[in-house]
Design a protein around this motif. Structure first.
Motif, PDB file in Angstrom:
ATOM      1  N   VAL A 153      -1.998  -9.187   1.721  1.00 23.88           N
ATOM      2  CA  VAL A 153      -2.699  -7.683   1.615  1.00 23.88           C
ATOM      3  C   VAL A 153      -2.740  -7.144   3.170  1.00 23.88           C
ATOM      4  O   VAL A 153      -2.403  -6.141   3.438  1.00 23.88           O
ATOM      5  N   PRO A 154      -3.703  -7.845   3.985  1.00 25.31           N
ATOM      6  CA  PRO A 154      -3.968  -7.347   5.498  1.00 25.31           C
ATOM      7  C   PRO A 154      -2.405  -7.517   6.017  1.00 25.31           C
ATOM      8  O   PRO A 154      -2.470  -6.405   6.931  1.00 25.31           O
ATOM      9  N   ALA A 155      -1.610  -8.389   5.792  1.00 22.22           N
ATOM     10  CA  ALA A 155      -0.401  -8.300   6.490  1.00 22.22           C
ATOM     11  C   ALA A 155       0.410  -6.971   6.171  1.00 22.22           C
ATOM     12  O   ALA A 155       1.228  -6.361   7.055  1.00 22.22           O
ATOM     13  N   LEU A 156       0.408  -6.671   4.879  1.00 21.38           N
ATOM     14  CA  LEU A 156       1.029  -5.461   4.454  1.00 21.38           C
ATOM     15  C   LEU A 156       0.370  -4.188   5.037  1.00 21.38           C
ATOM     16  O   LEU A 156       1.051  -3.279   5.479  1.00 21.38           O
ATOM     17  N   LYS A 157      -0.880  -4.162   5.107  1.00 18.24           N
ATOM     18  CA  LYS A 157      -1.620  -3.025   5.572  1.00 18.24           C
ATOM     19  C   LYS A 157      -1.377  -2.897   6.986  1.00 18.24           C
ATOM     20  O   LYS A 157      -1.144  -1.490   7.667  1.00 18.24           O
ATOM     21  N   LYS A 158      -1.229  -3.823   7.796  1.00 17.64           N
ATOM     22  CA  LYS A 158      -0.815  -4.024   9.030  1.00 17.64           C
ATOM     23  C   LYS A 158       0.393  -3.450   9.326  1.00 17.64           C
ATOM     24  O   LYS A 158       0.621  -2.532  10.487  1.00 17.64           O
ATOM     25  N   ASP A 159       1.402  -3.628   8.574  1.00 11.48           N
ATOM     26  CA  ASP A 159       2.690  -3.303   8.682  1.00 11.48           C
ATOM     27  C   ASP A 159       2.831  -1.639   7.961  1.00 11.48           C
ATOM     28  O   ASP A 159       3.913  -1.120   7.903  1.00 11.48           O
ATOM     29  N   GLY A 160       1.662  -1.018   7.748  1.00 14.93           N
ATOM     30  CA  GLY A 160       1.696   0.258   7.348  1.00 14.93           C
ATOM     31  C   GLY A 160       2.171   0.562   5.885  1.00 14.93           C
ATOM     32  O   GLY A 160       2.384   1.689   5.515  1.00 14.93           O
ATOM     33  N   VAL A 161       1.784  -0.362   5.127  1.00 12.74           N
ATOM     34  CA  VAL A 161       1.949  -0.123   3.814  1.00 12.74           C
ATOM     35  C   VAL A 161       0.820   0.401   2.947  1.00 12.74           C
ATOM     36  O   VAL A 161      -0.246   0.171   3.449  1.00 12.74           O
ATOM     37  N   THR A 162       1.162   1.354   2.118  1.00 11.35           N
ATOM     38  CA  THR A 162      -0.130   2.285   1.569  1.00 11.35           C
ATOM     39  C   THR A 162      -0.066   1.803   0.183  1.00 11.35           C
ATOM     40  O   THR A 162       0.900   1.609  -0.543  1.00 11.35           O
ATOM     41  N   PHE A 163      -1.474   1.660  -0.181  1.00 12.12           N
ATOM     42  CA  PHE A 163      -1.748   1.284  -1.944  1.00 12.12           C
ATOM     43  C   PHE A 163      -2.314   2.592  -2.243  1.00 12.12           C
ATOM     44  O   PHE A 163      -3.229   2.916  -1.969  1.00 12.12           O
ATOM     45  N   LEU A 164      -1.797   2.862  -3.614  1.00 16.58           N
ATOM     46  CA  LEU A 164      -2.282   3.943  -4.134  1.00 16.58           C
ATOM     47  C   LEU A 164      -2.673   3.378  -5.709  1.00 16.58           C
ATOM     48  O   LEU A 164      -1.805   3.106  -6.573  1.00 16.58           O
ATOM     49  N   LEU A 165      -3.820   3.182  -5.982  1.00 15.12           N
ATOM     50  CA  LEU A 165      -4.177   2.297  -7.042  1.00 15.12           C
ATOM     51  C   LEU A 165      -5.013   3.363  -8.079  1.00 15.12           C
ATOM     52  O   LEU A 165      -5.284   4.432  -7.748  1.00 15.12           O
ATOM     53  N   GLY A 166      -4.949   3.001  -9.382  1.00 14.88           N
ATOM     54  CA  GLY A 166      -5.407   3.908 -10.426  1.00 14.88           C
ATOM     55  C   GLY A 166      -4.464   5.048 -10.505  1.00 14.88           C
ATOM     56  O   GLY A 166      -5.096   6.208 -11.053  1.00 14.88           O
ATOM     57  N   HIS A 167      -3.384   4.722 -10.473  1.00 16.97           N
ATOM     58  CA  HIS A 167      -2.504   6.019 -10.449  1.00 16.97           C
ATOM     59  C   HIS A 167      -1.132   5.516 -11.518  1.00 16.97           C
ATOM     60  O   HIS A 167      -0.792   4.381 -11.316  1.00 16.97           O
ATOM     61  N   LYS A 168      -0.903   6.508 -12.554  1.00 15.53           N
ATOM     62  CA  LYS A 168       0.070   5.954 -13.448  1.00 15.53           C
ATOM     63  C   LYS A 168       1.335   6.741 -13.274  1.00 15.53           C
ATOM     64  O   LYS A 168       1.448   7.953 -12.855  1.00 15.53           O
ATOM     65  N   LEU A 169       2.687   6.095 -12.976  1.00 13.29           N
ATOM     66  CA  LEU A 169       3.858   6.858 -13.147  1.00 13.29           C
ATOM     67  C   LEU A 169       4.119   7.726 -14.357  1.00 13.29           C
ATOM     68  O   LEU A 169       4.441   7.125 -15.484  1.00 13.29           O
ATOM     69  N   ASP A 170       4.293   9.088 -14.131  1.00 13.00           N
ATOM     70  CA  ASP A 170       4.628   9.893 -15.236  1.00 13.00           C
ATOM     71  C   ASP A 170       6.180  10.333 -15.215  1.00 13.00           C
ATOM     72  O   ASP A 170       6.779  10.150 -16.355  1.00 13.00           O
ATOM     73  N   GLU A 171       6.833  10.461 -14.285  1.00 17.97           N
ATOM     74  CA  GLU A 171       8.150  11.056 -14.089  1.00 17.97           C
ATOM     75  C   GLU A 171       8.491  10.699 -12.664  1.00 17.97           C
ATOM     76  O   GLU A 171       7.965  10.711 -11.548  1.00 17.97           O
ATOM     77  N   ILE A 172       9.920  10.423 -12.610  1.00 13.76           N
ATOM     78  CA  ILE A 172      10.711  10.497 -11.490  1.00 13.76           C
ATOM     79  C   ILE A 172      11.836  11.594 -11.392  1.00 13.76           C
ATOM     80  O   ILE A 172      12.523  11.712 -12.361  1.00 13.76           O
TER      81      ILE A 172
END
Length: 656
Positions: free
Chosen positions: A564-583
């Motif tokens: 997780v720290p490695a991903l954050k260091k590489d600029g990955v954004t985590f969006l938790l508590g969110h449900k996918l409704d549509e694409i």
């Protein structure tokens, strides 16, 4: 000649041999001496030497033990108490205990005795590991008493027949807490100067030699480097130069050997390495200490094969080979090495299952587990060579993933005539996807090694051939084992069929390889995290979305502490508590109870929302034949390697 040291809790060893049914044996001197004699004799009967490692956790002790253990020992005499204790503890033990909110942890210890340590560490500093565990600085009298307890433990080890002892002065435990200037903040004769910080070990070693004789070997295990710099604090603790100085000091005190390790509680991920660490990465540290002392040097650290171990010895990096997890993954590692059967060894893949279950069974009488070795610490119940009752009867196994290969190997070892169908041209199954992300290449060892063992056992492989009802019936099998795996779920939600939407499978296969794009991954489980790491290596801007409020619920904490720290260091954004409704229109539409609706741009959408079982053949066979059908691995229920291998093992071991 190679001396292999198995660093495994004596409680675990004794339980594996069927000698110790109770936790109390790990702590009670009289009981430990009694069963230790049996354990030492068993080791000596096979021509091996036995050293007992003496360890004290200091401030890292489980908080409840100092207060509750005397009472538990008394209650342990009541029939059935320990089974009841296990059930009770399971509700609070494991990662949940370690992940408890620090303030809640502090409240829970309100009426407990504090752990004893060299010094009281600063409170409310999240950068200090276990700052929230109740502890206090020891008095001089308590230090002297503890020194005598170490000495008397060595005396009991000698009485039990041990060939020597090892003092555990690393990994942030009690003796290491005295050695490190970060955790030793005393101003008396046990703190401050280098000599004062080493004093407790000097006193213990002098006492052991007085009681046990100068010819009773003492190994000292130390951290060559605490590596606080790996967690952002290079000013803390000590580094290699002081590690070398400590080794030389231990030699001066009369140590027979130095066992080189690394890290501290604050850099826990360096002590038991994940797949992210290179093979034999510690060996330059061992060499630096070997060049500074005249006594033998021992070192473990991602040593996986006899050839690798031999090379380290030939290069003069160290004098003895230390193995821990490799012997858990394959209890016959040494024997296979002696007999030139290196290709049959199950190589530890650093999956961390042992550490996960070590944590979850910490307060219980249960044993830890290895993903690759279902027999670990259950050797009495499951002998290495089971009775050969197969009598040449035919069995069909379908699928050459971990479950299918384990089932085929075990059945062939028992004398069944095993035919394994695999529609692909090689073994692996889902493992052939799992090994594609960065740092995951070792996971392929799982099926490579199982295939080698299955071939030696006599399994007939039919690669590139999809099993059908007709082909199976032609072989007139006694049993059929279905291990056809699963496939990534592609949910039926609005927009999921767009050409810029895919599962993790084509990404991991390399069929879809975006570069410099906005990529949204739906699902932050381990597959999602691994896929994200692969994508950021191709310069993509990655956002990980998950309905859960935490990243990868249920995953091993130590694994998450690295990726997780490695991903954050590489600029990955985590969006938790969110449900996918549509694409739609290269965007993902999300909803959240707390944040409302959110729309994110997405050049590519990757679905990492789980796996669905592929078990159609099992259904067809049950309709077309009366042969017993057993479904295992992902074909039965999607899960991890450990679940597939263990279920396969236990399923086929029960077959008559």
């Amino acid at each position: 000649m190679v001396l292999v040291l198995l660093f495994l809790n004596i409680r675990e060893l004794m339980k594996g041999m069927g000698l110790v049914p109770l936790v109390k044996c790990h702590y009670h001197p009289i009981v430990t001496l009694k069963v230790s004699k049996k354990l030492v004799k068993a080791v000596h009967d096979h021509g091996a030497k036995f050293f007992i490692q003496i360890q004290h956790p200091g401030r890292q002790s489980v908080p409840i033990f100092p207060t509750a253990w005397p009472l538990l020992e008394k209650m342990g005499k009541i029939p059935g108490f320990w089974k009841m204790y296990d059930k009770m503890v399971e509700k609070v033990a494991g990662d949940g205990l370690l992940e408890m909110d620090p303030q809640e942890m502090i409240k829970s210890q309100r009426f407990l005795k504090p752990n004893l340590a060299p010094s009281k560490m600063p409170q409310n500093d999240p950068d200090i590991a276990l700052w929230y565990v109740k502890h206090r600085a020891m008095t001089i009298e308590e230090i002297h008493r503890t020194e005598q307890q170490f000495i008397q433990t060595a005396v009991r080890a000698q009485k039990a027949g041990a060939d020597g002892i090892e003092l555990h002065a690393t990994h942030g435990y009690f003796l290491h807490q005295f050695l490190s200037p970060f955790t030793n903040r005393r101003t008396d004769e046990y703190g401050g100067s280098f000599e004062n910080r080493c004093r407790i070990i000097r006193n213990i070693m002098e006492g052991i030699k007085k009681e046990c004789g100068n010819d009773f070997p003492i190994i000292v295990r130390i951290s060559a480097d605490e590596f606080h710099d790996r967690v952002g604090h290079p000013e803390r603790g000590y580094h290699l130069d002081e590690g070398i100085r400590i080794a030389k000091e231990m030699e001066k005190y009369g140590a027979s050997a130095i066992d080189v390790s690394v890290g501290s509680t604050d850099a826990l991920f360096l002590i038991v390495e994940s797949m992210r660490h290179p093979i034999a990465w510690r060996q330059d540290l061992a060499k630096a200490i070997k060049d500074a002392v005249s006594i033998p040097v021992i070192c473990a650290g991602v040593i996986r094969t006899p050839a690798q171990a031999e090379q380290l010895l030939q290069e003069g990096k160290q004098d003895f080979i230390g193995l821990a997890r490799p012997l858990m993954a394959d209890s016959q590692w040494v024997k296979k090495a002696q007999e030139g059967r290196e290709n049959e060894i199950s190589r530890c893949i650093c999956c961390m299952r042992c550490m996960e279950t070590c944590t979850s069974t910490l307060l219980t009488t249960k044993t830890l587990e290895c993903s690759l070795n279902p027999r670990l610490l259950k050797e009495v119940d499951y002998p290495e060579c089971p009775s050969k009752n197969g009598k040449g009867r035919p069995v069909v196994v379908v699928g050459a993933g971990p479950a299918g290969l384990m089932a085929a190997r075990e059945l062939a070892v028992r004398g069944f005539q095993v035919t394994l169908f695999e529609k692909e041209d090689k073994e692996g199954g889902q493992i052939n996807l799992a090994d594609k992300p960065p740092y995951k290449d070792r996971i392929i060892w799982t099926t490579q090694d199982l295939r080698a063992q299955a071939e030696v056992a006599g399994v007939t492989f039919r690669f590139g051939e999809e099993a059908t009802v007709e082909k199976v019936k032609e072989l007139s099998p006694k049993y059929v084992i279905i291990a056809t795996g699963g496939h990534a779920i592609h949910p039926n939600i609005p927009g999921a069929q767009e050409d810029y939407v895919c599962t993790t499978t084509p990404v991991l296969k390399g069929e879809i390889c975006p570069e410099g794009k906005n990529v949204v991954i739906i699902g932050s489980g381990l597959t999602g995290l691994d896929t994200a790491e692969l994508l950021v290596h191709h310069k993509n801007k990655v956002t990980l979305v998950d309905m859960a409020d935490t990243i990868a619920p249920g995953a091993v904490t130590m694994t998450l502490e690295e990726i997780v720290p490695a991903l954050k260091k590489d600029g990955v954004t985590f969006l938790l508590g969110h449900k996918l409704d549509e694409i739609k229109d290269h965007t993902v539409v999300l909803s959240s109870k707390k944040a409302g609706n959110t729309t994110l741009p997405a050049d590519v959408v990757v679905l990492a929302v789980g796996v669905k079982s592929d078990n159609a053949l099992a259904t067809e066979l049950k309709k077309a034949t009366s042969v017993p059908i057993y479904t295992i691995g992902d074909a039965e229920k999607p899960g991890r390697i450990v679940h597939a291998i263990h279920k396969a093992f236990h399923t086929v071991r029960k077959l008559k």
